[in-house]
Scaffold this active site. Sequence first.
Site, mmCIF file in Angstrom:
data_model
loop_
_atom_site.group_PDB
_atom_site.id
_atom_site.type_symbol
_atom_site.label_atom_id
_atom_site.label_comp_id
_atom_site.label_asym_id
_atom_site.label_seq_id
_atom_site.Cartn_x
_atom_site.Cartn_y
_atom_site.Cartn_z
ATOM 1 N N ARG A 88 0.858 -1.181 0.000
ATOM 2 C CA ARG A 88 0.000 0.000 0.000
ATOM 3 C C ARG A 88 0.898 1.236 0.000
ATOM 4 O O ARG A 88 2.068 1.175 0.406
ATOM 5 C CB ARG A 88 -0.903 0.021 1.235
ATOM 6 C CG ARG A 88 -1.855 -1.164 1.346
ATOM 7 C CD ARG A 88 -2.684 -1.049 2.619
ATOM 8 N NE ARG A 88 -3.658 -2.116 2.747
ATOM 9 C CZ ARG A 88 -3.440 -3.265 3.398
ATOM 10 N NH1 ARG A 88 -2.258 -3.492 3.953
ATOM 11 N NH2 ARG A 88 -4.397 -4.180 3.487
ATOM 12 N N LYS A 115 -2.501 -2.277 7.290
ATOM 13 C CA LYS A 115 -3.827 -1.812 7.669
ATOM 14 C C LYS A 115 -4.356 -2.596 8.865
ATOM 15 O O LYS A 115 -4.225 -3.818 8.920
ATOM 16 C CB LYS A 115 -4.768 -1.976 6.474
ATOM 17 C CG LYS A 115 -6.123 -1.343 6.631
ATOM 18 C CD LYS A 115 -6.906 -1.494 5.338
ATOM 19 C CE LYS A 115 -8.280 -0.873 5.438
ATOM 20 N NZ LYS A 115 -9.037 -1.043 4.165
ATOM 21 N N HIS A 185 -3.300 1.673 -5.709
ATOM 22 C CA HIS A 185 -4.022 0.493 -5.229
ATOM 23 C C HIS A 185 -4.355 -0.455 -6.380
ATOM 24 O O HIS A 185 -4.479 -1.670 -6.177
ATOM 25 C CB HIS A 185 -5.301 0.904 -4.497
ATOM 26 C CG HIS A 185 -5.666 -0.041 -3.403
ATOM 27 N ND1 HIS A 185 -5.043 -0.024 -2.170
ATOM 28 C CD2 HIS A 185 -6.561 -1.061 -3.345
ATOM 29 C CE1 HIS A 185 -5.549 -0.970 -1.398
ATOM 30 N NE2 HIS A 185 -6.471 -1.625 -2.094
ATOM 31 N N ARG A 188 -1.658 -2.866 -6.531
ATOM 32 C CA ARG A 188 -1.809 -3.912 -5.507
ATOM 33 C C ARG A 188 -2.716 -5.022 -6.043
ATOM 34 O O ARG A 188 -2.435 -6.208 -5.876
ATOM 35 C CB ARG A 188 -2.386 -3.274 -4.247
ATOM 36 C CG ARG A 188 -2.525 -4.195 -3.058
ATOM 37 C CD ARG A 188 -2.818 -3.347 -1.828
ATOM 38 N NE ARG A 188 -3.449 -4.099 -0.770
ATOM 39 C CZ ARG A 188 -2.813 -4.862 0.104
ATOM 40 N NH1 ARG A 188 -1.499 -4.995 0.019
ATOM 41 N NH2 ARG A 188 -3.463 -5.508 1.058
ATOM 42 N N HIS A 211 -4.342 -9.573 3.866
ATOM 43 C CA HIS A 211 -5.793 -9.485 4.020
ATOM 44 C C HIS A 211 -6.252 -10.258 5.248
ATOM 45 O O HIS A 211 -5.713 -11.327 5.554
ATOM 46 C CB HIS A 211 -6.497 -10.055 2.783
ATOM 47 C CG HIS A 211 -6.389 -9.183 1.584
ATOM 48 N ND1 HIS A 211 -6.423 -9.652 0.291
ATOM 49 C CD2 HIS A 211 -6.232 -7.834 1.470
ATOM 50 C CE1 HIS A 211 -6.301 -8.645 -0.556
ATOM 51 N NE2 HIS A 211 -6.179 -7.541 0.136
ATOM 52 N N TYR A 220 -10.266 -9.098 -4.804
ATOM 53 C CA TYR A 220 -9.167 -8.469 -5.534
ATOM 54 C C TYR A 220 -8.938 -9.164 -6.868
ATOM 55 O O TYR A 220 -8.641 -8.525 -7.873
ATOM 56 C CB TYR A 220 -7.875 -8.547 -4.710
ATOM 57 C CG TYR A 220 -7.608 -7.336 -3.872
ATOM 58 C CD1 TYR A 220 -8.560 -6.876 -2.960
ATOM 59 C CD2 TYR A 220 -6.408 -6.650 -3.959
ATOM 60 C CE1 TYR A 220 -8.306 -5.780 -2.174
ATOM 61 C CE2 TYR A 220 -6.147 -5.550 -3.170
ATOM 62 C CZ TYR A 220 -7.104 -5.112 -2.282
ATOM 63 O OH TYR A 220 -6.857 -4.010 -1.513
#
Length: 247
Positions: A88, A115, A185, A188, A211, A220
């Site tokens: 990220r 995150k 993103h 990613r 994740h 994704y």
Amino acid sequence: AGASSSSTNLELAALRRVFRRAADAGLVDREKAEDAAQVKNARSNGVRAGNWLTPEQAKALLLAPDEGTLKGKRDSAILGLLVGCGLRRAELVSLVVGEIQMREDRWVIPELVGKGDRVRLVPIPAWVKERLDLWTVAAEITKEKMFRAVGKNGKVSGASLSTTAVWKIVLHYAHRAGIERLTPHDLRRTCAKLCRRSGGDLEQIQFLLGHSSIQTTERYLGGEQDIANAVNDRIFARVKKFQSNSE
């Protein structure tokens, strides 16, 4: 009106918490609060998979920076980490030189905090490490933040790089590579997609991206039908009755 299903569901979740806390505080009848909390989520009409690059587009993007300049070396390393490791923006700009270490005979970021404060190990492909070394050696960066601003004079300026700068870097090289719309993103997502296309295990891709659930990783990846190797071509391959004479 006009809000996406995901936004609506986030608001509904917040309202459920408000009703239940109000009931706990005696401000609302508990039965009514529970009835209100039972409102169902809005249905999604599809999976929002986002944008990603084809292998050809990804290669064009990665080759776009001019590695003959200091800025080009930096940008090459940035794009390498975004495409090759699925970082990220915030993770990238926070990266410190000493955080890249050798484990089990390969380079990794052993404890990347992402995150939700989730910690993951990120393997670094050899071609990405080469780009990082090219940048850090040329910029003489041996400690603290790995990525810094580069001034118009072609020299390192400041002690860090902003997430906004990363966004602008990606957009700049996307346009140079003939890609109309692209965000960090999206790279990613591209990393996830390319890993899966090359035979990567779904759980391993989840570990790489950090994740919290396998469902997020699946979103994704989205869906892509392979008509060249259609799944129904050989459903009766083992049954002679359905085989043609040529078989």
